[in-house]
Design a protein around this motif. Structure first.
Motif, PDB file in Angstrom:
ATOM      1  N   ARG A 193       0.828  -1.216   0.000  1.00 29.19           N
ATOM      2  CA  ARG A 193       0.000   0.000   0.000  1.00 29.19           C
ATOM      3  C   ARG A 193       0.856   1.256   0.000  1.00 29.19           C
ATOM      4  O   ARG A 193       0.428   2.296  -0.495  1.00 29.19           O
ATOM      5  N   ARG A 194       2.075   1.172   0.536  1.00 29.63           N
ATOM      6  CA  ARG A 194       3.009   2.316   0.528  1.00 29.63           C
ATOM      7  C   ARG A 194       3.701   2.479  -0.821  1.00 29.63           C
ATOM      8  O   ARG A 194       4.453   3.419  -1.012  1.00 29.63           O
ATOM      9  N   GLY A 195       3.494   1.542  -1.747  1.00 34.47           N
ATOM     10  CA  GLY A 195       4.131   1.632  -3.050  1.00 34.47           C
ATOM     11  C   GLY A 195       5.350   0.746  -3.197  1.00 34.47           C
ATOM     12  O   GLY A 195       6.087   0.857  -4.172  1.00 34.47           O
ATOM     13  N   ILE A 196       5.566  -0.151  -2.245  1.00 30.52           N
ATOM     14  CA  ILE A 196       6.693  -1.082  -2.296  1.00 30.52           C
ATOM     15  C   ILE A 196       6.094  -2.478  -2.443  1.00 30.52           C
ATOM     16  O   ILE A 196       5.729  -3.111  -1.453  1.00 30.52           O
ATOM     17  N   ARG A 197       5.953  -2.937  -3.682  1.00 26.78           N
ATOM     18  CA  ARG A 197       5.319  -4.228  -3.917  1.00 26.78           C
ATOM     19  C   ARG A 197       6.083  -5.309  -3.157  1.00 26.78           C
ATOM     20  O   ARG A 197       7.271  -5.510  -3.360  1.00 26.78           O
ATOM     21  N   THR A 198       5.377  -5.980  -2.251  1.00 27.92           N
ATOM     22  CA  THR A 198       6.007  -6.933  -1.339  1.00 27.92           C
ATOM     23  C   THR A 198       5.171  -8.196  -1.241  1.00 27.92           C
ATOM     24  O   THR A 198       3.951  -8.139  -1.108  1.00 27.92           O
ATOM     25  N   ASP A 199       5.863  -9.318  -1.259  1.00 27.72           N
ATOM     26  CA  ASP A 199       5.250 -10.627  -1.106  1.00 27.72           C
ATOM     27  C   ASP A 199       5.496 -11.099   0.332  1.00 27.72           C
ATOM     28  O   ASP A 199       6.567 -10.822   0.885  1.00 27.72           O
ATOM     29  N   PRO A 200       4.565 -11.810   0.952  1.00 33.93           N
ATOM     30  CA  PRO A 200       4.798 -12.288   2.325  1.00 33.93           C
ATOM     31  C   PRO A 200       6.080 -13.101   2.482  1.00 33.93           C
ATOM     32  O   PRO A 200       6.706 -13.079   3.546  1.00 33.93           O
TER      33      PRO A 200
END
Length: 168
Positions: free
Chosen positions: A15-22
């Motif tokens: 949501r902050r713009g840092i595409r992240t996977d668990p």
């Protein structure tokens, strides 16, 4: 960490713009524990680490314990980060790691402008450096000025965060 917790943290970064996977999330006992793990994994004796000066003293101690050589880049309350020295330090020393607090930098309280972020990102990319972004103070925007674009789109980046600072 538990799968649900890692998913929630990944979603927050996304949501902050840092595409992240668990699968990219590692839950530790705290930010300092995370810094210690990163330093002991990525750094060897005599590796260079670029740090802001002044900076969070326990981070500097962590890097020194690995035998790293610290390369300082000035930041002050009135003028922000010294961008000429930043570009020169990256080009001259080619640090393995660059430790930064772009949001509410400790102890100055400054946040990086878009121009400052661009210089750090480009310089780190050109030097082959990993950006280590300390997000422990990034949630402290009590004035509601909003978040700028996150740092680390071009360079290899690791974010370290902490629930404790924001909740406390």
């Amino acid at each position: 960490g538990h799968a649900e917790l890692r998913a929630a943290i990944a979603d927050r970064y996304t949501r902050r713009g840092i595409r992240t996977d668990p699968d990219q999330i590692m839950v530790t006992n705290g930010a300092q524990h995370g810094l210690n793990l990163i330093a002991s994994t990525l750094l060897r004796r005599a590796d260079r680490v670029l740090i802001e000066t002044p900076t969070y003293p326990h981070a500097a101690e962590t890097f020194r314990r690995t035998g790293a050589r610290l390369v300082g880049v000035p930041v002050d309350v009135d003028h922000g980060w010294d961008l000429d020295r930043t570009a020169q330090a990256f080009a001259r020393t080619r640090p393995v790691l660059a430790y930064l607090m772009p949001e509410f930098q400790n102890p100055t309280g400054r946040s990086m402008s878009a121009e400052e972020r661009a210089v750090f990102e480009r310089s780190a990319h050109d030097a082959g450096s990993v950006l280590l972004i300390d997000d422990t103070t990034s949630e402290l925007d009590i004035d509601g000025s909003g978040r700028p674009e996150p740092l680390g789109g071009q360079a290899s980046t690791i974010h370290v965060g902490s629930l404790g600072k924001a909740v406390w």
